[in-house]
Write a protein that holds these residues in place. Structure first.
Motif, PDB file in Angstrom:
ATOM      1  N   GLN A   3      -3.020   0.632  -0.929  1.00 41.02           N
ATOM      2  CA  GLN A   3      -2.569   0.563  -2.207  1.00 41.02           C
ATOM      3  C   GLN A   3      -1.539  -0.926  -2.486  1.00 41.02           C
ATOM      4  O   GLN A   3      -0.181  -0.878  -1.402  1.00 41.02           O
ATOM      5  N   ALA A   4      -1.945  -2.060  -2.966  1.00 37.77           N
ATOM      6  CA  ALA A   4      -1.305  -3.012  -2.618  1.00 37.77           C
ATOM      7  C   ALA A   4       0.307  -3.380  -3.397  1.00 37.77           C
ATOM      8  O   ALA A   4       0.127  -2.465  -4.264  1.00 37.77           O
ATOM      9  N   LEU A   5       1.112  -3.531  -2.758  1.00 37.04           N
ATOM     10  CA  LEU A   5       2.689  -3.342  -3.163  1.00 37.04           C
ATOM     11  C   LEU A   5       2.881  -4.516  -4.464  1.00 37.04           C
ATOM     12  O   LEU A   5       2.771  -5.867  -4.675  1.00 37.04           O
ATOM     13  N   SER A   6       3.641  -3.440  -5.196  1.00 43.54           N
ATOM     14  CA  SER A   6       3.390  -4.959  -6.301  1.00 43.54           C
ATOM     15  C   SER A   6       5.648  -5.655  -6.521  1.00 43.54           C
ATOM     16  O   SER A   6       6.344  -4.650  -6.406  1.00 43.54           O
ATOM     17  N   HIS A   7       5.617  -6.511  -6.390  1.00 44.49           N
ATOM     18  CA  HIS A   7       7.945  -6.526  -6.420  1.00 44.49           C
ATOM     19  C   HIS A   7       8.222  -7.123  -7.831  1.00 44.49           C
ATOM     20  O   HIS A   7       7.170  -7.377  -8.886  1.00 44.49           O
ATOM     21  N   HIS A   8       9.374  -6.864  -8.374  1.00 39.63           N
ATOM     22  CA  HIS A   8      10.426  -6.035  -9.615  1.00 39.63           C
ATOM     23  C   HIS A   8      11.589  -6.645  -9.326  1.00 39.63           C
ATOM     24  O   HIS A   8      11.598  -6.009  -8.350  1.00 39.63           O
ATOM     25  N   TYR A  19      13.145  -3.976  -6.428  1.00 40.81           N
ATOM     26  CA  TYR A  19      12.241  -3.421  -6.454  1.00 40.81           C
ATOM     27  C   TYR A  19      10.310  -3.278  -6.015  1.00 40.81           C
ATOM     28  O   TYR A  19      10.054  -3.865  -6.914  1.00 40.81           O
ATOM     29  N   VAL A  20      10.081  -2.594  -5.588  1.00 38.58           N
ATOM     30  CA  VAL A  20       8.737  -2.929  -4.233  1.00 38.58           C
ATOM     31  C   VAL A  20       7.663  -1.827  -5.456  1.00 38.58           C
ATOM     32  O   VAL A  20       8.296   0.003  -5.398  1.00 38.58           O
ATOM     33  N   THR A  21       6.897  -1.236  -5.679  1.00 38.81           N
ATOM     34  CA  THR A  21       5.935  -0.108  -6.812  1.00 38.81           C
ATOM     35  C   THR A  21       4.599  -0.388  -6.318  1.00 38.81           C
ATOM     36  O   THR A  21       3.734  -1.423  -5.588  1.00 38.81           O
ATOM     37  N   ALA A  22       4.042   1.051  -6.119  1.00 38.27           N
ATOM     38  CA  ALA A  22       2.211   1.101  -5.691  1.00 38.27           C
ATOM     39  C   ALA A  22       1.922   2.407  -6.377  1.00 38.27           C
ATOM     40  O   ALA A  22       2.693   3.499  -6.369  1.00 38.27           O
ATOM     41  N   GLY A  23       1.039   2.465  -6.132  1.00 37.63           N
ATOM     42  CA  GLY A  23      -0.081   3.414  -6.497  1.00 37.63           C
ATOM     43  C   GLY A  23       0.413   4.698  -8.279  1.00 37.63           C
ATOM     44  O   GLY A  23       1.066   3.744  -9.096  1.00 37.63           O
ATOM     45  N   SER A  24       0.157   5.214  -8.799  1.00 39.17           N
ATOM     46  CA  SER A  24      -0.149   6.303  -9.971  1.00 39.17           C
ATOM     47  C   SER A  24      -0.103   7.764  -9.303  1.00 39.17           C
ATOM     48  O   SER A  24      -0.308   8.289  -8.123  1.00 39.17           O
ATOM     49  N   GLY A  25       0.953   8.955 -10.401  1.00 38.04           N
ATOM     50  CA  GLY A  25       0.794   9.786  -9.912  1.00 38.04           C
ATOM     51  C   GLY A  25       2.352   9.806 -10.509  1.00 38.04           C
ATOM     52  O   GLY A  25       3.572   9.476 -11.169  1.00 38.04           O
ATOM     53  N   PRO A  26       2.568  11.145 -10.339  1.00 33.65           N
ATOM     54  CA  PRO A  26       3.839  12.092 -10.214  1.00 33.65           C
ATOM     55  C   PRO A  26       4.578  10.673  -9.417  1.00 33.65           C
ATOM     56  O   PRO A  26       3.917  10.104  -7.878  1.00 33.65           O
ATOM     57  N   THR A  27       6.334  11.026  -9.569  1.00 27.20           N
ATOM     58  CA  THR A  27       6.838   9.376  -9.141  1.00 27.20           C
ATOM     59  C   THR A  27       7.877   9.601  -7.698  1.00 27.20           C
ATOM     60  O   THR A  27       8.501  11.121  -7.950  1.00 27.20           O
ATOM     61  N   VAL A  28       8.385   8.973  -6.642  1.00 28.11           N
ATOM     62  CA  VAL A  28       8.706   8.990  -5.857  1.00 28.11           C
ATOM     63  C   VAL A  28       9.687   8.355  -5.256  1.00 28.11           C
ATOM     64  O   VAL A  28       8.987   6.531  -5.731  1.00 28.11           O
ATOM     65  N   VAL A  29      10.817   8.017  -5.779  1.00 29.21           N
ATOM     66  CA  VAL A  29      11.837   6.878  -4.865  1.00 29.21           C
ATOM     67  C   VAL A  29      12.329   6.777  -3.905  1.00 29.21           C
ATOM     68  O   VAL A  29      12.692   8.110  -2.993  1.00 29.21           O
ATOM     69  N   ILE A  44       4.947   3.599   4.658  1.00 27.40           N
ATOM     70  CA  ILE A  44       5.082   5.372   4.496  1.00 27.40           C
ATOM     71  C   ILE A  44       4.402   4.687   2.715  1.00 27.40           C
ATOM     72  O   ILE A  44       4.088   5.749   2.725  1.00 27.40           O
ATOM     73  N   LEU A  45       4.691   3.718   2.306  1.00 24.70           N
ATOM     74  CA  LEU A  45       4.480   3.138   0.730  1.00 24.70           C
ATOM     75  C   LEU A  45       2.866   3.412   0.555  1.00 24.70           C
ATOM     76  O   LEU A  45       1.943   4.212  -0.355  1.00 24.70           O
ATOM     77  N   ALA A  50      -1.621   6.622  -2.149  1.00 23.48           N
ATOM     78  CA  ALA A  50      -2.791   7.310  -2.305  1.00 23.48           C
ATOM     79  C   ALA A  50      -3.106   8.333  -3.095  1.00 23.48           C
ATOM     80  O   ALA A  50      -3.621   8.979  -4.025  1.00 23.48           O
ATOM     81  N   ASP A  51      -1.832   9.204  -3.530  1.00 23.20           N
ATOM     82  CA  ASP A  51      -1.476   9.652  -4.512  1.00 23.20           C
ATOM     83  C   ASP A  51      -0.578  10.338  -5.690  1.00 23.20           C
ATOM     84  O   ASP A  51      -0.217  11.127  -6.303  1.00 23.20           O
ATOM     85  N   TYR A  52       0.909   9.133  -5.342  1.00 22.68           N
ATOM     86  CA  TYR A  52       1.666   9.213  -6.215  1.00 22.68           C
ATOM     87  C   TYR A  52       1.983   7.744  -6.279  1.00 22.68           C
ATOM     88  O   TYR A  52       1.682   7.142  -5.689  1.00 22.68           O
ATOM     89  N   ARG A  53       2.922   7.460  -7.411  1.00 25.50           N
ATOM     90  CA  ARG A  53       3.755   6.564  -8.032  1.00 25.50           C
ATOM     91  C   ARG A  53       5.042   5.990  -7.637  1.00 25.50           C
ATOM     92  O   ARG A  53       5.727   6.609  -7.272  1.00 25.50           O
ATOM     93  N   VAL A  54       4.870   5.508  -6.145  1.00 25.38           N
ATOM     94  CA  VAL A  54       6.090   5.157  -5.279  1.00 25.38           C
ATOM     95  C   VAL A  54       6.666   3.926  -5.500  1.00 25.38           C
ATOM     96  O   VAL A  54       6.547   2.613  -6.435  1.00 25.38           O
ATOM     97  N   VAL A  55       8.068   4.297  -5.836  1.00 20.30           N
ATOM     98  CA  VAL A  55       8.655   2.911  -5.792  1.00 20.30           C
ATOM     99  C   VAL A  55      10.244   2.786  -5.122  1.00 20.30           C
ATOM    100  O   VAL A  55      10.649   3.940  -4.545  1.00 20.30           O
ATOM    101  N   ALA A  56       9.874   2.332  -4.228  1.00 20.90           N
ATOM    102  CA  ALA A  56      11.240   1.692  -3.247  1.00 20.90           C
ATOM    103  C   ALA A  56      11.996   0.247  -3.693  1.00 20.90           C
ATOM    104  O   ALA A  56      11.796  -0.647  -4.039  1.00 20.90           O
ATOM    105  N   VAL A  57      13.503   1.048  -3.449  1.00 20.87           N
ATOM    106  CA  VAL A  57      14.517   0.187  -4.277  1.00 20.87           C
ATOM    107  C   VAL A  57      15.068  -0.708  -3.145  1.00 20.87           C
ATOM    108  O   VAL A  57      15.234  -0.184  -2.386  1.00 20.87           O
ATOM    109  N   ASP A  58      15.531  -1.829  -3.540  1.00 18.00           N
ATOM    110  CA  ASP A  58      17.148  -2.566  -2.812  1.00 18.00           C
ATOM    111  C   ASP A  58      18.461  -2.546  -3.183  1.00 18.00           C
ATOM    112  O   ASP A  58      18.112  -2.451  -4.540  1.00 18.00           O
TER     113      ASP A  58
END
Length: 286
Positions: A3-8, A19-29, A44-45, A50-58
């Protein structure tokens, strides 16, 4: 497929969060610690996405987020995360994964938004104000970082030397954090005001203790908690991490990662992925 990571970026009152996001499904921050950034979750992301919407925050003041003069207590920092997740991204419920300072932020977030946080997975950090003596949490650098202005003066221009000391000493082996990752962290913390912001987290510790004791007086957390401490002697928190979370939450499981120090997610990423996949999978996908 990876899954490609996108920056926002999100402007949230007095702070602009990267923050960085990828994927879809239930959200995990994902919430990082010091002296790291969202980048600590890089291995990890993609697997979780593959199964979740991941959000990694600075977190506030760190990484490529902005650096307000104040607001570094975990209650305030957790509200940054809440505004991002709820107001900006429209998440009514989500999981939290955290390390180091991200752990106390996760606790403050869950204590204030008990119905929204579905689960907490936390690595190698206790909760300040959990009822145990604070000395059980603190290490030498807590006092140094807590001194007003002094550490900024002493490490200015020497961020590389200072941060690499922690990376070298904090793992089960000296090369626990890759050279590429160390360069990225040094880049982030060498930006103007970044070291001061990091030290301000330690300076806010007395306020965190008071806030967390007030949260705990409202009752233990009900959402499930997964907690592991690093097992490397004198480096990881060992069972002290899980024992702390057991004082503030009803349902806690985990233990010790024997072949890791403080940097568990970077020392044992494949193992962390397996633990998260199993634990999050148990919570369902509603």
């Amino acid at each position: 497929m990876t899954q490609a990571l996108s920056h926002h970026y999100a402007q949230l009152g007095d702070v602009r969060l990267h923050y960085v996001t990828a994927g879809s499904g239930p959200t995990v921050v994902f919430l990082h610690g010091w002296p790291q950034t969202w980048y600590m979750w890089r291995d990890i992301l993609p697997a979780l996405a593959a199964d979740y919407r991941v959000v990694a925050v600075d977190l506030r003041g760190l990484g490529d987020s902005s650096r307000p003069a104040g607001g570094y207590d975990t209650r305030t920092v957790s509200q940054d995360v809440w505004r991002l997740m709820h107001d900006e991204l429209g998440c009514e419920r989500f999981h939290v994964v955290a390390h180091d300072w991200g752990g106390p932020v996760a606790y403050a977030l869950a204590a204030q938004h008990r119905r929204a946080v579905r689960s907490i997975s936390v690595f190698d950090v206790p909760v300040p104000g959990d009822g145990a003596p604070l000395a059980a949490m603190a290490r030498w650098h807590f006092g140094f970082h807590g001194e007003p202005d002094l550490p900024e003066v002493l490490v200015a221009g020497r961020e590389d030397v200072y941060l690499r000391y922690f990376f070298r000493k904090g793992g089960a082996r000296p090369d626990a954090i890759s050279e590429d990752a160390q360069r990225e962290y040094v880049r982030a913390y060498s930006q103007p005001g970044a070291m001061r912001a990091g030290f301000n987290y330690y300076r806010a510790l007395p306020q965190d203790v008071a806030d967390n004791q007030a949260f705990l007086a409202e009752g233990k957390l009900d959402m499930p908690v997964l907690c592991y401490g690093g097992g490397a002697p004198g480096v990881g928190r060992g069972m002290a991490a899980m024992e702390s979370w057991q004082r503030v939450a009803h349902t806690v499981r985990g233990g010790v990662v024997e072949d890791a120090g403080h940097w568990i997610a970077e020392e044992q990423p494949a193992w962390v992925v397996r633990q998260l996949q199993a634990f999050l999978g148990e919570q369902g996908r509603d």
